[in-house]
Design a protein around this motif. Structure first.
Motif, PDB file in Angstrom:
ATOM      1  N   LEU A 136       0.773  -1.223  -0.262  1.00 54.54           N
ATOM      2  CA  LEU A 136       0.011  -0.069  -0.041  1.00 54.54           C
ATOM      3  C   LEU A 136       0.951   1.270  -0.125  1.00 54.54           C
ATOM      4  CD1 LEU A 136      -2.837  -0.902   2.476  1.00 54.54           C
ATOM      5  CD2 LEU A 136      -3.045  -1.064   0.008  1.00 54.54           C
ATOM      6  N   LEU A 137       1.832   1.162   0.725  1.00 58.16           N
ATOM      7  CA  LEU A 137       2.724   2.386   0.934  1.00 58.16           C
ATOM      8  C   LEU A 137       3.867   2.520  -0.100  1.00 58.16           C
ATOM      9  CD1 LEU A 137       3.138   2.794   4.720  1.00 58.16           C
ATOM     10  CD2 LEU A 137       1.235   3.672   3.412  1.00 58.16           C
ATOM     11  N   GLY A 138       4.409   1.469  -0.691  1.00 63.21           N
ATOM     12  CA  GLY A 138       5.069   1.514  -1.711  1.00 63.21           C
ATOM     13  C   GLY A 138       6.446   1.097  -1.213  1.00 63.21           C
ATOM     14  N   VAL A 139       7.479   0.581  -2.273  1.00 61.18           N
ATOM     15  CA  VAL A 139       8.825   0.200  -1.522  1.00 61.18           C
ATOM     16  C   VAL A 139       9.726   1.276  -2.333  1.00 61.18           C
ATOM     17  CG1 VAL A 139      10.556  -1.645  -1.888  1.00 61.18           C
ATOM     18  CG2 VAL A 139       8.334  -2.141  -2.047  1.00 61.18           C
ATOM     19  N   THR A 140      10.456   1.727  -1.255  1.00 60.94           N
ATOM     20  CA  THR A 140      11.487   2.979  -1.474  1.00 60.94           C
ATOM     21  C   THR A 140      12.980   2.561  -1.004  1.00 60.94           C
ATOM     22  OG1 THR A 140      12.167   5.038  -1.386  1.00 60.94           O
ATOM     23  CG2 THR A 140      10.666   4.228   0.249  1.00 60.94           C
ATOM     24  N   GLU A 141      13.899   3.048  -1.551  1.00 59.96           N
ATOM     25  CA  GLU A 141      15.144   2.720  -0.943  1.00 59.96           C
ATOM     26  C   GLU A 141      15.728   4.410  -0.651  1.00 59.96           C
ATOM     27  OE1 GLU A 141      17.922   1.069  -3.738  1.00 59.96           O
ATOM     28  OE2 GLU A 141      16.885  -1.149  -3.535  1.00 59.96           O
ATOM     29  N   ALA A 142      15.042   5.362  -0.441  1.00 61.97           N
ATOM     30  CA  ALA A 142      15.103   6.630  -0.164  1.00 61.97           C
ATOM     31  C   ALA A 142      14.820   6.909   1.206  1.00 61.97           C
ATOM     32  CB  ALA A 142      14.619   7.609  -1.119  1.00 61.97           C
TER      33      ALA A 142
END
Length: 322
Positions: A240-246
């Protein structure tokens, strides 16, 4: 700190499933008005999963919970728990339930009430004493208060702890919790959260709703948002929130000019600075320390569950006061 949860594999057996579940009531003096607090809800919960149900006041969360428990009958649709139809008596021995506003026989002590609840589940007398002691310790209610003090003299937080203990008195495989953090101070919330994590580690399945979205985000495998009687989205927090590496970072001090190569964009105000990094946070923490700086805040550069929740409601024109 609560450890991050790992998603439950979808191949785990389905414990709870409902298809197109609906509940309607007749109201008004002549019962000529129809309201539908629950509209065509479909969901599945897998064994060992912690499932969080979110929604504003009046969304239909408690109606859904009561329908799943067989306390009210659905108007349409179907559902099964452990393979049995909703409301089947054979299921009740395997589930526990903490309502949002529990009512207890307040002339009893907490210990007497738990003995009464254990008797309803036919827990052997030889087992009751040890189990009640362990549960009281788990929920953080002193033995002295449980044995000597009538529940009419309990605070809301103490009553919530007794309620949590009775929901577990039969060692259930599936636990339903309706606003389990309600009325608790920060320490009590932490204890209840740790109890839920502990139950998950034991392989139990937890279905609960809560307004404390930070707790839901921290401990749930999957969540669903219910609004105006409809499930508007569901999935893992990551989905739901998304995958991020930031990461968003805030700090102070150090050789600020040297941060340009790692923080982009870099915003500076006095000795404070902030921006976004895409490198491993452990490495960045080391670099900032070597430069004489200090990290004030570091978090994934994605919306929180609360921000996501509010945005989903706004997109549908639903009031966001919750």
């Amino acid at each position: 700190m609560t450890e991050p949860v790992s998603p439950i594999p979808e191949e785990h057996p389905i414990v709870l499933e409902v298809e197109n579940l609906q509940k309607s009531y007749r109201t008004g003096f002549w019962l000529n008005q129809k309201i539908t607090p629950l509209k065509s809800c479909s969901l599945r919960v897998h064994q060992g999963e912690t499932f969080g149900l979110l929604g504003p006041n009046g969304a239909g969360k408690t109606t859904l919970l009561k329908t799943l428990l067989g306390l009210v009958s659905p108007s349409a649709g179907s559902g099964r728990i452990f393979g049995y139809p909703l409301g089947d008596r054979q299921v009740r021995q395997k589930i526990g339930y903490l309502p949002e506003n529990p009512y207890f026989y307040d002339y009893l002590t907490g210990w007497e009430f738990l003995e009464f609840a254990a008797g309803l589940f036919q827990v052997p007398a030889s087992v009751q004493r040890q189990r009640i002691s362990l549960l009281l310790e788990m929920v953080g209610l002193p033995q002295k208060d449980a044995r000597k003090k009538q529940m009419r003299r309990y605070s809301k937080g103490m009553l919530q702890r007794v309620g949590m203990a009775q929901a577990l008195i039969n060692d259930p495989d599936l636990v339903f919790l309706d606003e389990p953090m309600s009325g608790l101070d920060p320490l009590g919330r932490f204890q209840i959260r740790e109890i839920i994590v502990s139950l998950r580690k034991q392989g139990k399945t937890i279905f609960f709703n809560s307004h404390v979205l930070s707790d839901v985000e921290a401990i749930c495998d999957r969540v669903a948002i219910l609004a105006q009687g409809e499930l508007i989205c569901q999935g893992s927090v990551m989905d739901l929130l998304g995958v991020t590496e930031a990461y968003h970072v805030q700090g102070k001090g150090g050789h600020i000019d040297g941060l340009q190569q790692w923080v982009n964009p870099l915003e500076i105000q006095g000795d404070r600075w902030q921006g976004t990094i895409t490198m491993a946070p452990e490495r960045f923490l080391t670099l900032v320390a070597e430069m004489g700086g200090q990290i004030l805040k570091l978090q994934l550069a994605r919306p929180s569950l609360e921000e996501f929740f509010v945005e989903q409601l706004r997109q549908r024109g639903i009031a966001t006061s919750h």
